[in-house]
Write a protein that holds these residues in place. Structure first.
Motif, mmCIF file in Angstrom:
data_model
loop_
_atom_site.group_PDB
_atom_site.id
_atom_site.type_symbol
_atom_site.label_atom_id
_atom_site.label_comp_id
_atom_site.label_asym_id
_atom_site.label_seq_id
_atom_site.Cartn_x
_atom_site.Cartn_y
_atom_site.Cartn_z
ATOM 1 N N SER A 1 95.125 60.510 31.680
ATOM 2 C CA SER A 1 93.785 61.032 31.933
ATOM 3 C C SER A 1 92.870 59.835 32.104
ATOM 4 N N PHE A 2 92.174 59.779 33.248
ATOM 5 C CA PHE A 2 91.447 58.569 33.625
ATOM 6 C C PHE A 2 90.050 58.917 34.107
ATOM 7 N N THR A 3 89.110 57.999 33.876
ATOM 8 C CA THR A 3 87.736 58.229 34.309
ATOM 9 C C THR A 3 87.527 57.887 35.772
ATOM 10 N N THR A 4 88.381 57.041 36.346
ATOM 11 C CA THR A 4 88.217 56.641 37.746
ATOM 12 C C THR A 4 89.507 56.851 38.522
ATOM 13 N N LYS A 5 89.361 57.017 39.822
ATOM 14 C CA LYS A 5 90.528 57.148 40.688
ATOM 15 C C LYS A 5 91.331 55.851 40.702
ATOM 16 N N ALA A 6 90.647 54.710 40.613
ATOM 17 C CA ALA A 6 91.352 53.429 40.619
ATOM 18 C C ALA A 6 92.320 53.333 39.447
ATOM 19 N N ASP A 7 91.876 53.792 38.270
ATOM 20 C CA ASP A 7 92.774 53.770 37.107
ATOM 21 C C ASP A 7 93.945 54.728 37.312
ATOM 22 N N ALA A 8 93.661 55.887 37.898
ATOM 23 C CA ALA A 8 94.734 56.843 38.169
ATOM 24 C C ALA A 8 95.722 56.256 39.175
ATOM 25 N N ASP A 9 95.221 55.600 40.185
ATOM 26 C CA ASP A 9 96.098 54.998 41.192
ATOM 27 C C ASP A 9 96.985 53.909 40.591
ATOM 28 N N THR B 1 107.728 60.642 42.171
ATOM 29 C CA THR B 1 106.786 61.004 43.229
ATOM 30 C C THR B 1 105.559 61.577 42.556
ATOM 31 N N ALA B 2 104.401 60.925 42.761
ATOM 32 C CA ALA B 2 103.192 61.329 42.062
ATOM 33 C C ALA B 2 101.995 61.217 42.986
ATOM 34 N N SER B 3 100.945 61.941 42.645
ATOM 35 C CA SER B 3 99.694 61.871 43.403
ATOM 36 C C SER B 3 98.528 61.879 42.427
ATOM 37 N N SER B 4 97.496 61.134 42.771
ATOM 38 C CA SER B 4 96.287 61.097 41.957
ATOM 39 C C SER B 4 95.430 62.311 42.291
ATOM 40 N N VAL B 5 95.146 63.140 41.295
ATOM 41 C CA VAL B 5 94.373 64.359 41.523
ATOM 42 C C VAL B 5 93.206 64.399 40.553
ATOM 43 N N TYR B 6 92.159 65.087 40.965
ATOM 44 C CA TYR B 6 90.955 65.263 40.167
ATOM 45 C C TYR B 6 91.011 66.639 39.534
ATOM 46 N N ARG C 1 88.264 64.765 35.004
ATOM 47 C CA ARG C 1 88.977 63.485 34.942
ATOM 48 C C ARG C 1 89.939 63.362 36.113
ATOM 49 N N TRP C 2 90.472 62.178 36.273
ATOM 50 C CA TRP C 2 91.567 61.932 37.207
ATOM 51 C C TRP C 2 92.880 61.907 36.427
ATOM 52 N N THR C 3 93.938 62.358 37.065
ATOM 53 C CA THR C 3 95.241 62.375 36.416
ATOM 54 C C THR C 3 96.326 62.241 37.480
ATOM 55 N N GLU C 4 97.546 62.096 37.026
ATOM 56 C CA GLU C 4 98.688 62.014 37.952
ATOM 57 C C GLU C 4 99.488 63.312 37.901
ATOM 58 N N GLU C 5 99.738 63.895 39.060
ATOM 59 C CA GLU C 5 100.573 65.083 39.161
ATOM 60 C C GLU C 5 101.932 64.648 39.707
ATOM 61 N N VAL C 6 102.963 64.938 38.944
ATOM 62 C CA VAL C 6 104.307 64.433 39.247
ATOM 63 C C VAL C 6 105.164 65.549 39.829
ATOM 64 N N ALA C 7 105.846 65.253 40.926
ATOM 65 C CA ALA C 7 106.754 66.232 41.527
ATOM 66 C C ALA C 7 107.936 66.484 40.604
ATOM 67 N N ILE C 8 108.307 67.756 40.475
ATOM 68 C CA ILE C 8 109.345 68.169 39.533
ATOM 69 C C ILE C 8 110.663 68.353 40.276
ATOM 70 N N ARG D 1 87.912 67.942 48.188
ATOM 71 C CA ARG D 1 88.912 66.882 48.005
ATOM 72 C C ARG D 1 88.320 65.536 47.614
ATOM 73 N N THR D 2 87.103 65.521 47.061
ATOM 74 C CA THR D 2 86.573 64.318 46.429
ATOM 75 C C THR D 2 85.980 64.736 45.080
ATOM 76 N N ASP D 3 85.573 63.758 44.272
ATOM 77 C CA ASP D 3 84.954 64.103 42.993
ATOM 78 C C ASP D 3 83.502 64.510 43.167
ATOM 79 N N GLN D 4 82.963 64.395 44.386
ATOM 80 C CA GLN D 4 81.607 64.841 44.684
ATOM 81 C C GLN D 4 81.583 66.083 45.562
ATOM 82 N N ASP D 5 82.724 66.578 45.939
ATOM 83 C CA ASP D 5 82.863 67.793 46.738
ATOM 84 C C ASP D 5 84.105 68.518 46.230
ATOM 85 N N LEU D 6 83.931 69.486 45.344
ATOM 86 C CA LEU D 6 85.097 70.079 44.693
ATOM 87 C C LEU D 6 85.886 71.002 45.604
#
Length: 540
Positions: free
Chosen positions: A149-157, A169-174, A80-87, A478-483
């Motif tokens: 938790s998101f099925t697409t990067k667009a939803d995560a963004d 501060t957050a980043s969309s990560v797979y 899935r895609w998710t957001e990782e938040v800086a602590i 760094r893509t969902d098709q190339d881990l």
């Protein structure tokens, strides 16, 4: 191109790979894949679950050179895609004065998750574990905070935009980038093998017109008439860290030493005929003979005072040990320059001696001069200016750059290439990841090891297999098709491809493979192929 091209395709299901499975939960832990123990060329990559499909296509590019393209696994619907938040740092953080980090101690992570929950976000805390390596014990590296938790990067963004609007501060990560051994892919791996028994071409490095610029691997391949090429060693990227394009560690091209080593780090040693390739740990021993005096050189062809990746001498700050992606400093240095650096040497305060045919032709009370063909210079800064205080026009000066391994000078005859790298991945046929020794552990900053070593990234790997062949590998990421690969996975893949000695080269957005003038890898930068410091070329 010479020789006849031949393609062989093979598809096989992987057998046992021995990778530990990670556990992920709302407040659970994430354990990166640990390198397996199976040896030699197992017929499959030691990567992911045992039942993954794997296909290979092998093509002969020129006599003695083959390209094998491997696809392992496929789209994994559980990822899935998710957001990782800086602590933000708290009083319990490893460094209470540091800016927000990707991972921190548990108390700081939970405080951030609670704050986010109070703002209406669905936040969770996850434990991140450090796998055991040759010089780092297994254990808890730290804790991260994730949202949604998101099925697409667009939803995560879209969720990222909400977090940013709330001041986070957050980043969309797979989640496939975590290094979880249960992930099912996909992975795309490109492998070049150069067999010295049948190779009739030329193998070596190129940095382009000069060190002080960056070029794309594809441009270096085209300029060199290469059949195939990959990106090579670490280099300076930021002008604040030195001259962009300058090797950040050892650099030898066609036998010319133009960059000092990051001391005690491994480097790849190659020869034009592809015979005797090796991985060696190097130290720097360069000197300048100045009117009968032997003076230690701090470096070659780099900006004085800036030592990218550190590993210099005891006068450097904050350390003389390797420390990756860190620029150490030294206010007093003696650095030599050749025409390979650029047409002009770095300007600044200090003293500079211009040398031609072993004789001083000019002495300048500040640094920065244009070099004519055949000229070299020696620059001094800080207290080391006194070392050149008595030098006059007509004095004799000679440069003696030297790299050493196991206490002995390394011979660099014409046709020799040495490129920097690290960490070590495989030594004498055994996985031997020297994570700490090679500078990939930052004291007090677990986020560095997390992002660089634990997470999957694009990787470039090089080494020698059991048949004496030089092996050059790129793995997309760094893509969902190339881990991509974690550090431990890079070692496992190298070993399963039969490498008996292997090191990591520059990766991430730099990872590139070019064949017949075409980029066949998938560079991960949003802008496409990244200009790099140097490349390894296979020429007819």
């Amino acid at each position: 191109m010479t020789g006849r091209r031949r393609t062989v395709q093979r598809t096989a299901a992987a057998l046992a790979c021995g990778l530990a499975v990670a556990a992920v939960g709302t407040t659970g832990s994430v354990s990166p894949a640990v390198a397996g123990t199976s040896g030699g060329t197992t017929g499959h990559l030691d990567l992911g679950p045992a039942d993954l499909p794997e296909s290979r296509t092998t093509t002969t590019l020129q006599p003695g050179v083959t390209l094998t393209r491997i696809t392992r696994g496929g789209t994994d619907p559980s990822l899935r895609w998710t957001e990782e938040v800086a602590i933000p740092a708290t009083s319990t953080s490893p460094d209470p004065d540091a800016p927000p980090k990707a991972i921190s101690d548990e108390a700081s992570a939970r405080a951030e998750a609670d704050r986010l929950t109070g703002q209406g976000f669905i936040a969770r805390v996850e434990q991140v574990r450090q796998p055991q390596t040759a010089d780092v014990a297994a254990g808890v590296l730290g804790y991260r905070v994730r949202v949604g938790s998101f099925t697409t990067k667009a939803d995560a963004d879209a969720e990222k935009a909400r977090l940013v609007a709330a001041g986070e501060t957050a980043s969309s990560v797979y989640t496939g980038w975590e290094g979880n051994a249960s992930d099912r892919g996909p992975w795309h791996v490109n492998v070049l093998r150069i067999d010295p028994r049948t190779f009739s071409g030329h193998l070596g490095g190129s940095f382009g017109p000069d060190l002080y610029q960056r070029e794309k691997t594809s441009d270096l391949a085209h300029a060199g008439g290469a059949t195939a090429a990959i990106n090579s060693g670490f280099f300076v990227l930021d002008p604040a860290a030195g001259a962009p394009g300058d090797p950040a560690g050892a650099g030898v091209y066609d036998g010319r030493i133009v960059s000092e080593s990051t001391d005690d780090r491994p480097a790849l040693v190659l020869h034009d005929d592809a015979r005797g390739s090796a991985v060696r740990r190097l130290v720097w021993g360069g000197t300048a003979e100045v009117d009968g005096r032997s003076l230690d050189l701090d470096g070659m062809d780099r900006v004085p005072g800036l030592i990218r990746n550190c590993g210099g001498d005891a006068t450097d700050s904050p350390t003389d040990l390797p420390l990756h992606d860190t620029t150490c400093t030294d206010g007093s240095e003696l650095v030599a320059f050749t025409r390979e650096y650029a047409a002009s040497t770095p300007p600044g305060a200090g003293r500079e001696v211009v040398v031609e045919d072993g004789v001083v032709t000019a002495v300048r009370d500040s640094r920065g001069t244009t070099l004519a063909p055949g000229q070299t210079t020696v620059q001094a800064t800080g207290d080391d200016v006194s070392l050149l205080a008595g030098v006059r026009v007509g004095d004799q000066v000679s440069l003696h750059p030297r790299l050493e391994s196991s206490g002995q000078p390394i011979a660099t005859p014409r046709g020799t290439t040495i490129t920097n790298g690290g960490p070590m991945l495989v030594r004498d046929g055994r996985i031997d990841i020297t994570q700490r020794r090679d500078g990939f552990v930052h004291p007090g900053d677990p986020s560095f090891a997390y992002g660089w070593f634990i997470k999957r990234n694009p990787r470039t790997i090089a080494g020698i297999d059991g048949q004496g062949r030089t092996v050059l590998i790129t793995v997309d990421g760094r893509t969902d098709q190339d881990l991509g690969l974690s550090g431990p996975e890079a070692a496992a893949v190298a070993k399963s491809l039969g490498l008996v000695d292997a090191i990591n080269l520059d990766g991430g957005g730099s990872t590139t493979m070019v064949v017949d003038g075409q980029v066949i890898s998938h560079p991960s930068d949003a802008t496409g192929e990244r200009p790099v410091g140097d490349a390894l070329l296979i020429r007819p």
